[in-house]
Design a protein around this motif. Sequence first.
Motif, PDB file in Angstrom:
ATOM      1  N   UNK A 325       0.842  -1.194   0.000  1.00 40.34           N
ATOM      2  CA  UNK A 325       0.000   0.000   0.000  1.00 40.34           C
ATOM      3  C   UNK A 325       0.876   1.241   0.000  1.00 40.34           C
ATOM      4  N   UNK A 326       0.730   2.022  -1.029  1.00 38.44           N
ATOM      5  CA  UNK A 326       1.478   3.273  -1.153  1.00 38.44           C
ATOM      6  C   UNK A 326       0.532   4.411  -0.814  1.00 38.44           C
ATOM      7  N   UNK A 327       0.957   5.274   0.099  1.00 37.81           N
ATOM      8  CA  UNK A 327       0.093   6.347   0.578  1.00 37.81           C
ATOM      9  C   UNK A 327       0.288   7.625  -0.236  1.00 37.81           C
ATOM     10  N   UNK A 328      -0.762   8.410  -0.312  1.00 36.24           N
ATOM     11  CA  UNK A 328      -0.686   9.728  -0.947  1.00 36.24           C
ATOM     12  C   UNK A 328       0.491  10.509  -0.352  1.00 36.24           C
ATOM     13  N   UNK A 329       1.331  11.076  -1.232  1.00 40.00           N
ATOM     14  CA  UNK A 329       2.478  11.853  -0.772  1.00 40.00           C
ATOM     15  C   UNK A 329       3.768  11.059  -0.685  1.00 40.00           C
ATOM     16  N   UNK A 330       3.688   9.720  -0.785  1.00 40.02           N
ATOM     17  CA  UNK A 330       4.904   8.895  -0.734  1.00 40.02           C
ATOM     18  C   UNK A 330       5.761   9.097  -1.981  1.00 40.02           C
ATOM     19  N   UNK A 331       7.077   9.029  -1.800  1.00 41.80           N
ATOM     20  CA  UNK A 331       8.006   9.029  -2.942  1.00 41.80           C
ATOM     21  C   UNK A 331       8.079   7.617  -3.531  1.00 41.80           C
ATOM     22  N   UNK A 332       8.002   7.530  -4.833  1.00 41.85           N
ATOM     23  CA  UNK A 332       8.064   6.239  -5.531  1.00 41.85           C
ATOM     24  C   UNK A 332       9.171   6.338  -6.581  1.00 41.85           C
ATOM     25  N   UNK A 333      10.214   5.526  -6.418  1.00 41.13           N
ATOM     26  CA  UNK A 333      11.388   5.601  -7.290  1.00 41.13           C
ATOM     27  C   UNK A 333      11.376   4.432  -8.267  1.00 41.13           C
ATOM     28  N   UNK A 334      11.336   4.753  -9.551  1.00 40.77           N
ATOM     29  CA  UNK A 334      11.399   3.723 -10.601  1.00 40.77           C
ATOM     30  C   UNK A 334      12.872   3.496 -10.944  1.00 40.77           C
ATOM     31  N   UNK A 335      13.371   2.323 -10.634  1.00 43.93           N
ATOM     32  CA  UNK A 335      14.778   2.027 -10.907  1.00 43.93           C
ATOM     33  C   UNK A 335      14.907   1.423 -12.301  1.00 43.93           C
ATOM     34  N   UNK A 336      15.070   2.308 -13.297  1.00 48.60           N
ATOM     35  CA  UNK A 336      15.251   1.840 -14.680  1.00 48.60           C
ATOM     36  C   UNK A 336      16.436   0.883 -14.782  1.00 48.60           C
ATOM     37  N   UNK A 337      17.462   1.155 -13.992  1.00 52.61           N
ATOM     38  CA  UNK A 337      18.666   0.332 -14.052  1.00 52.61           C
ATOM     39  C   UNK A 337      18.378  -1.112 -13.626  1.00 52.61           C
ATOM     40  N   UNK A 338      17.390  -1.269 -12.754  1.00 56.00           N
ATOM     41  CA  UNK A 338      16.985  -2.602 -12.315  1.00 56.00           C
ATOM     42  C   UNK A 338      16.021  -3.243 -13.316  1.00 56.00           C
ATOM     43  N   UNK A 339      15.069  -2.448 -13.820  1.00 51.91           N
ATOM     44  CA  UNK A 339      14.153  -2.966 -14.838  1.00 51.91           C
ATOM     45  C   UNK A 339      14.898  -3.469 -16.064  1.00 51.91           C
ATOM     46  N   UNK A 340      16.013  -2.825 -16.382  1.00 52.42           N
ATOM     47  CA  UNK A 340      16.826  -3.236 -17.538  1.00 52.42           C
ATOM     48  C   UNK A 340      17.587  -4.527 -17.287  1.00 52.42           C
TER      49      UNK A 340
END
Length: 422
Positions: A325-340
């Motif tokens: 559960x991600x709350x309103x206002x939380x920082x969400x970091x997409x790690x492209x380096x990991x997705x790759x």
Amino acid sequence: MHGTIDSAQRKVQQDAREKAYAMPLAEFHPGHPELFRSDTLWPYFERLRNEEPVHFCSTSPVGNYWSVTRYHDIMHVDTNAAIYSSDVKLGGIGLRDVSPDYAWPSFIAMDEPMHAPQRKTVSPMFTPKHLDKLAILIRERASLILDNLPRNETFNWVDRVSIELTTQMLATLFDFPWDDRRKLTRWSDLATALPKSMIYDSEEQRLTELGECADYFTRLWNERLNVEPRSDLISMMAHSDAMRYMDKDTLLGNLILLIVGGNDTTRNTMTGSVLALNENPDQYDKLRRNPALIDSFVPEVIRWQTPLAHMRRTALVDTELGGKTIRKGDRVVMWYISGNRDGEVIENPDSFIIDRARPRQHMSFGFGIHRCVGMRLAELQLKIVWEEILKRFETIEVVGEPKRVYSSFVRGYEDLPVRIPS
């Protein structure tokens, strides 16, 4: 020399792996810049993908954040701008919240409806027709730079080739005074540098220099505004309804976006390409035997390097991702380096393979409304440089360890010592 470097690096990687697998996941701070400077990030992201692909970090000195590490989850965040915001006023696109001192709006750090008209203003620069014109210029300049490189002598590839070529390109895109073009490199470095990077001495100095950047571009802006429209980025913005009335902060924000986007990413992939081929000599042989493989080699290098390791969003509502559960206002970091490096989507993701069947299946340019506007230009520059390199040099030898940038945002290099045998 290579054997000593390789064995030392192997030891560093082995120690990092042991540490990553011994540490409780609750203590992970995968965005620590030192992991990227030392190139020891890989086992941390491997563990997260396998054990906790959406992970909450509560141990970061810059605040709590979620890490999203698998390809499809990253894609979900990147393509749902109504749930995950890029707005600079909510913290922006980097792991660290943007300081109020640097809260310069730009279209990459905006949501709709503000974003699209500004992006649309600069996009004509990157049409196929315009890229065909730029290609001629890129080839001339690449040829000149390569022809002037020393033989049988160690030099820094980053400075002599990667920075010089990309800075020349930036100067052309802006129609920026040629003799001052290295100012663009400096401003790009300042815009993304962390306090411990040694790029600047104090926040005061950094703000002063970036203020000089704003003043310089304001002068150019006013000059272009008062003459007929031309085909450079400053003129395009100055004469567009969407951008001509920008305040000074928004102007600076968009200029820094275009400088960093056109400079950091291409220059670091250009350096990474030399390093990747040296680390994978079988692929270098393959490329030499068949230069037509440049077409798939370029996107593979862009995946392999992932020049921007992450992008951050801020949750606009309570939502769920990967069972968390991600709350309103939380920082969400997409790690492209990991997705790759996600093996569920990319076959043999830890291998550098220049003739992959689907080399463009990578995350380095992002997805959704913020997908990189200049990605075709980045690919074009890399393609032309390598076409010209293969015509001239049998090999470019890496003769020492690269010095990497202290950053978990820009995955880059300060120094790559190389030698070109005669």
